[in-house]
Design a protein around this motif. Sequence first.
Motif, PDB file in Angstrom:
ATOM      1  N   MET A   1       0.849  -1.181   0.000  1.00  0.00           N
ATOM      2  CA  MET A   1       0.000   0.000   0.000  1.00  0.00           C
ATOM      3  C   MET A   1       0.889   1.238   0.000  1.00  0.00           C
ATOM      4  O   MET A   1       2.025   1.209   0.485  1.00  0.00           O
ATOM      5  CB  MET A   1      -0.947   0.036   1.201  1.00  0.00           C
ATOM      6  CG  MET A   1      -0.260   0.163   2.555  1.00  0.00           C
ATOM      7  SD  MET A   1      -1.187   1.127   3.792  1.00  0.00           S
ATOM      8  CE  MET A   1      -0.876   2.818   3.244  1.00  0.00           C
TER       9      MET A   1
ATOM     10  N   TYR B   1       0.979   5.447   0.942  1.00  0.00           N
ATOM     11  CA  TYR B   1       0.391   6.631   1.560  1.00  0.00           C
ATOM     12  C   TYR B   1       1.184   7.830   1.047  1.00  0.00           C
ATOM     13  O   TYR B   1       2.394   7.919   1.257  1.00  0.00           O
ATOM     14  CB  TYR B   1       0.457   6.552   3.091  1.00  0.00           C
ATOM     15  CG  TYR B   1      -0.360   7.639   3.762  1.00  0.00           C
ATOM     16  CD1 TYR B   1      -1.702   7.439   4.048  1.00  0.00           C
ATOM     17  CD2 TYR B   1       0.208   8.873   4.071  1.00  0.00           C
ATOM     18  CE1 TYR B   1      -2.464   8.433   4.639  1.00  0.00           C
ATOM     19  CE2 TYR B   1      -0.542   9.873   4.661  1.00  0.00           C
ATOM     20  CZ  TYR B   1      -1.881   9.652   4.939  1.00  0.00           C
ATOM     21  OH  TYR B   1      -2.640  10.642   5.517  1.00  0.00           O
TER      22      TYR B   1
ATOM     23  N   CYS C   1      -4.327   7.377  -0.353  1.00  0.00           N
ATOM     24  CA  CYS C   1      -3.874   6.038   0.013  1.00  0.00           C
ATOM     25  C   CYS C   1      -4.326   5.053  -1.055  1.00  0.00           C
ATOM     26  O   CYS C   1      -5.473   5.110  -1.515  1.00  0.00           O
ATOM     27  CB  CYS C   1      -4.449   5.650   1.377  1.00  0.00           C
ATOM     28  SG  CYS C   1      -3.940   4.021   1.952  1.00  0.00           S
TER      29      CYS C   1
ATOM     30  N   TYR D   1      -4.172   0.825  -2.245  1.00  0.00           N
ATOM     31  CA  TYR D   1      -3.881  -0.580  -1.980  1.00  0.00           C
ATOM     32  C   TYR D   1      -3.496  -1.229  -3.300  1.00  0.00           C
ATOM     33  O   TYR D   1      -4.229  -1.124  -4.298  1.00  0.00           O
ATOM     34  CB  TYR D   1      -5.108  -1.257  -1.383  1.00  0.00           C
ATOM     35  CG  TYR D   1      -4.998  -2.752  -1.246  1.00  0.00           C
ATOM     36  CD1 TYR D   1      -4.035  -3.332  -0.421  1.00  0.00           C
ATOM     37  CD2 TYR D   1      -5.862  -3.605  -1.941  1.00  0.00           C
ATOM     38  CE1 TYR D   1      -3.937  -4.709  -0.289  1.00  0.00           C
ATOM     39  CE2 TYR D   1      -5.777  -4.984  -1.808  1.00  0.00           C
ATOM     40  CZ  TYR D   1      -4.812  -5.529  -0.996  1.00  0.00           C
ATOM     41  OH  TYR D   1      -4.716  -6.890  -0.859  1.00  0.00           O
TER      42      TYR D   1
ATOM     43  N   LYS E   1      -8.435   5.346  -1.841  1.00  0.00           N
ATOM     44  CA  LYS E   1      -9.235   5.251  -0.626  1.00  0.00           C
ATOM     45  C   LYS E   1      -9.856   6.607  -0.321  1.00  0.00           C
ATOM     46  O   LYS E   1      -9.170   7.536   0.093  1.00  0.00           O
ATOM     47  CB  LYS E   1      -8.368   4.784   0.556  1.00  0.00           C
ATOM     48  CG  LYS E   1      -7.668   3.462   0.310  1.00  0.00           C
ATOM     49  CD  LYS E   1      -8.653   2.319   0.179  1.00  0.00           C
ATOM     50  CE  LYS E   1      -7.933   0.989   0.080  1.00  0.00           C
ATOM     51  NZ  LYS E   1      -8.821  -0.141  -0.072  1.00  0.00           N
TER      52      LYS E   1
ATOM     53  N   ARG F   1     -12.897   8.090   3.956  1.00  0.00           N
ATOM     54  CA  ARG F   1     -12.435   7.304   5.085  1.00  0.00           C
ATOM     55  C   ARG F   1     -13.098   7.799   6.368  1.00  0.00           C
ATOM     56  O   ARG F   1     -13.453   8.966   6.493  1.00  0.00           O
ATOM     57  CB  ARG F   1     -10.905   7.397   5.181  1.00  0.00           C
ATOM     58  CG  ARG F   1     -10.203   6.912   3.920  1.00  0.00           C
ATOM     59  CD  ARG F   1      -8.720   6.748   4.136  1.00  0.00           C
ATOM     60  NE  ARG F   1      -8.052   7.957   4.501  1.00  0.00           N
ATOM     61  CZ  ARG F   1      -7.101   8.547   3.778  1.00  0.00           C
ATOM     62  NH1 ARG F   1      -6.749   8.043   2.616  1.00  0.00           N
ATOM     63  NH2 ARG F   1      -6.509   9.641   4.197  1.00  0.00           N
TER      64      ARG F   1
ATOM     65  N   CYS G   1      -5.849   1.271   5.529  1.00  0.00           N
ATOM     66  CA  CYS G   1      -5.728   0.044   4.743  1.00  0.00           C
ATOM     67  C   CYS G   1      -5.745  -1.157   5.673  1.00  0.00           C
ATOM     68  O   CYS G   1      -5.073  -1.164   6.704  1.00  0.00           O
ATOM     69  CB  CYS G   1      -4.433   0.047   3.924  1.00  0.00           C
ATOM     70  SG  CYS G   1      -4.283  -1.350   2.779  1.00  0.00           S
TER      71      CYS G   1
ATOM     72  N   CYS H   1      -5.607  -5.468   5.106  1.00  0.00           N
ATOM     73  CA  CYS H   1      -5.588  -6.636   4.234  1.00  0.00           C
ATOM     74  C   CYS H   1      -5.063  -7.820   5.031  1.00  0.00           C
ATOM     75  O   CYS H   1      -4.820  -7.714   6.231  1.00  0.00           O
ATOM     76  CB  CYS H   1      -4.729  -6.379   2.988  1.00  0.00           C
ATOM     77  SG  CYS H   1      -2.963  -6.163   3.316  1.00  0.00           S
TER      78      CYS H   1
END
Length: 322
Positions: free
Chosen positions: A116, A118, A164, A166, A228, A231, A245, A247
């Motif tokens: 990911m 940022y 952000c 992923y 993203k 949020r 994130c 996962c």
Amino acid sequence: MEILKLAPVGKDYLWGGTRLQENFGKQINLNPLAETWECSVHPDGQSIVVNGSFAGMTLAEVFCRKPEYLGTKVGEKKELPILVKFIDAKQDLSVQVHPDDDYAREYEGDNGKTEMWYVLETDKGARLIYGFEHPVTEELLRKAITDGELDKHLHKVQIQKGDCFYVPAGVVHGIGAGALIAEIQESSNVTYRVYDYDRVDKNGQKRPLHFEKAVSVMDMQPAKVVQKKNRFVRYYPGCSREIVCRCKYFETEHICVRKGFSFTAREESYQIFLCLDGEGQVETVDERRKPVRFRKGDCLFIPAGIGRCHLLGETELLKVRC
């Protein structure tokens, strides 16, 4: 148990810049400085502990002595499953793809690489490559690379600070010029370059491409929305927190601290704090342990099971756990 402050290892890939020295205080004599591996036990670059009784040891050596620091969720291997880094892209990174765990372990003897990003800083107009604009085939890609027309098949995304993304294994991607990024990834160094803009290294040699392996692992379908947005931010008296994130490999939380906050490092998982701005300190309820101070650019490893901790200061952080 001790909170560990880490020193990174640097990488001088040809696309890097100087912002990690200038803006994040990295005292690493490399030019360019493309990446700093802030929390890593990977053989290609290992973090060093700079405080306490483990000072001078690699993080991997600490885990050999203290496997309980990793927590119970990492499994029987007792290996740190992630790698945390800063990336400064003065030029475009190559168009690339990473394999999943099964492929990487069979053919590379390494983990796969889901990651990911940022976004920390951007120049005007900075973009990322994320997947394809339309379905592609191996034949189409091979011809596009030969003809210098790959770019028209790639999906581009404009980026700004705080975005952000992923990036699961198999997605073709590339970080564009002008982006400074914090990356959380599986502990792996397997990258298959699809295209590298015909650049040459300091020895005048083109970096190798890995087309055959790349097409064996890539998703050739159009890119899905990955940025993203919307949020959910939780506000507390001393800070705000948001999960950016989550996962199967890691969970990453963005935290803005105005005064401080408390957290508990339970036996299930370690926690990693990467300081994006400001400064502060972390202390435990055990008064025998000295507080560990940090500032912009620093990385701390909080052992699993250390218990209740307090973080004080005015700072912006990413917190990572498994």
